[in-house]
Design a protein around this motif. Structure first.
Motif, PDB file in Angstrom:
ATOM      1  N   GLU A  66       0.739  -1.327  -0.004  1.00 29.81           N
ATOM      2  CA  GLU A  66       0.189   0.047   0.003  1.00 29.81           C
ATOM      3  C   GLU A  66       0.958   1.132   0.032  1.00 29.81           C
ATOM      4  O   GLU A  66       0.752   2.348  -0.914  1.00 29.81           O
ATOM      5  N   GLN A  67       1.873   1.070   0.896  1.00 27.51           N
ATOM      6  CA  GLN A  67       2.954   2.490   0.898  1.00 27.51           C
ATOM      7  C   GLN A  67       3.757   2.465  -0.440  1.00 27.51           C
ATOM      8  O   GLN A  67       3.629   3.702  -0.807  1.00 27.51           O
ATOM      9  N   SER A  69       2.844   1.923  -3.456  1.00 27.56           N
ATOM     10  CA  SER A  69       1.519   2.388  -4.267  1.00 27.56           C
ATOM     11  C   SER A  69       1.410   3.741  -3.991  1.00 27.56           C
ATOM     12  O   SER A  69       1.399   4.743  -5.022  1.00 27.56           O
ATOM     13  N   VAL A  70       1.067   4.036  -2.924  1.00 23.80           N
ATOM     14  CA  VAL A  70       0.667   5.468  -2.563  1.00 23.80           C
ATOM     15  C   VAL A  70       1.866   6.428  -3.050  1.00 23.80           C
ATOM     16  O   VAL A  70       1.697   7.626  -3.532  1.00 23.80           O
ATOM     17  N   ASN A  71       3.181   6.068  -2.708  1.00 23.84           N
ATOM     18  CA  ASN A  71       4.475   6.753  -3.177  1.00 23.84           C
ATOM     19  C   ASN A  71       4.848   6.695  -4.410  1.00 23.84           C
ATOM     20  O   ASN A  71       5.917   7.444  -4.715  1.00 23.84           O
TER      21      ASN A  71
END
Length: 308
Positions: A66-67, A69-71
């Protein structure tokens, strides 16, 4: 435009995620996360990841994805070390991570692990023209690298990590003298390759790579009433006597005393005892007088190759 990359170091105790961009000598940290997965808990010396630990590992990898993807990360590397290397169901874990997150985990051998640790320590600038011995105490294995700022002379990984030693020797708390004696004999028997490699070499310094050496430095400085921030202290030179006094205090402490100390992170509360004993053993055995801590380790070494 600089490339944004993510490195994961999937250790026996802790899973690390580092997201960064820029040049290796001047990179910008976007995110740095570490999760106490305890993948080896209860099964490290049986060569099996227990169901609870397996599940913790999968959940952590989903959080890391998730991190990532977000970044907006462009390149990802996930390195698996001792616990996944030696577990009979390690391949099942890797397959499940791939299916649920799309992340491909690379199992690296001990030799590769030691090489990445050297690369990480090297970019910190703490190596000199003289030979140093780098030591990285993990949960599953301990890496030793003999080298200087120019090259590696010798390197080897030993399956004697803190989780393994704790399982074998630290069953009563505080650890009794008979167990310390047995641990020393075990280290003497299992580190013969190290002693042979060191023979004939003048050793300048022992460099402790991240992990427990960060805890030693933090404990020593905070007990003196100083503020200590690892983010702004990438390397630290120990006073020889202070280090031996601190490790002695840790060895004699109880679980409750260590757990109540906010300067020992929860995942290290028990393993710091055998890690202290390995450190003391090496200092005495090799007659080392100068010890440094370097916050860089495997993940920074992998990062160096990705950003170079």
């Amino acid at each position: 435009m600089s490339k944004r990359v993510a490195v994961m170091d999937l250790g026996t105790n802790t899973f690390h995620l580092l997201i960064a961009e820029g040049m290796i000598n001047n990179y910008h940290e976007i995110a740095h996360d570490q999760e106490p997965v305890k993948l080896g808990e209860g099964g490290i010396n049986k060569g099996y990841i227990l169901p609870e630990a397996f599940e913790r590992g999968i959940k952590t990898m989903q959080q890391f994805q998730e991190q990532i993807s977000v970044n907006g990360v462009q390149q990802v590397r996930a390195m698996a070390t001792s616990a996944l290397r030696s577990a009979s169901n390690g391949r099942d874990f890797i397959n499940e991570v791939k299916a649920k997150t799309g992340i491909s985990i690379e199992i690296i051998n001990g030799d590769q692990e030691a090489g990445f640790i050297y690369d990480g320590v090297k970019i910190s600038g703490c190596l000199s023209t003289q030979n140093s011995l780098i030591m990285d105490i993990g949960g599953g294995s301990v890496e030793f690298i003999l080298g200087n700022a120019d090259h590696i002379t010798w390197k080897q990984s030993f399956e004697i990590g803190a989780a393994r030693l704790m399982d074998l020797f630290h069953r009563t708390d505080p650890i009794p003298p008979a167990s310390i004696e047995a641990l020393d004999v075990y280290l003497q028997d299992n580190l013969t390759d190290l002693f042979s490699a060191i023979e004939g070499h003048d050793l300048d310094t022992l460099i402790g790579s991240s992990g427990v050496f960060e805890s030693f430095a933090t404990l020593i400085e905070t007990e003196k009433g100083h503020s200590f921030n690892l983010k702004t202290t990438p390397t630290y030179s120990f006073d020889h006597e202070e280090l031996l006094i601190e490790t002695n205090k840790i060895v004699q402490s109880t679980h409750l005393q260590r757990a109540a100390n906010e300067n020992i992170i929860p995942v290290r509360v028990d393993m710091i005892v055998v890690a202290s004993l390995i450190t003391r053993f090496i200092i005495h055995k090799l007659a080392i007088s100068k010890v440094l801590m370097c916050t860089n380790s495997l993940k920074e070494g992998v990062l160096a190759g990705m950003l170079d």
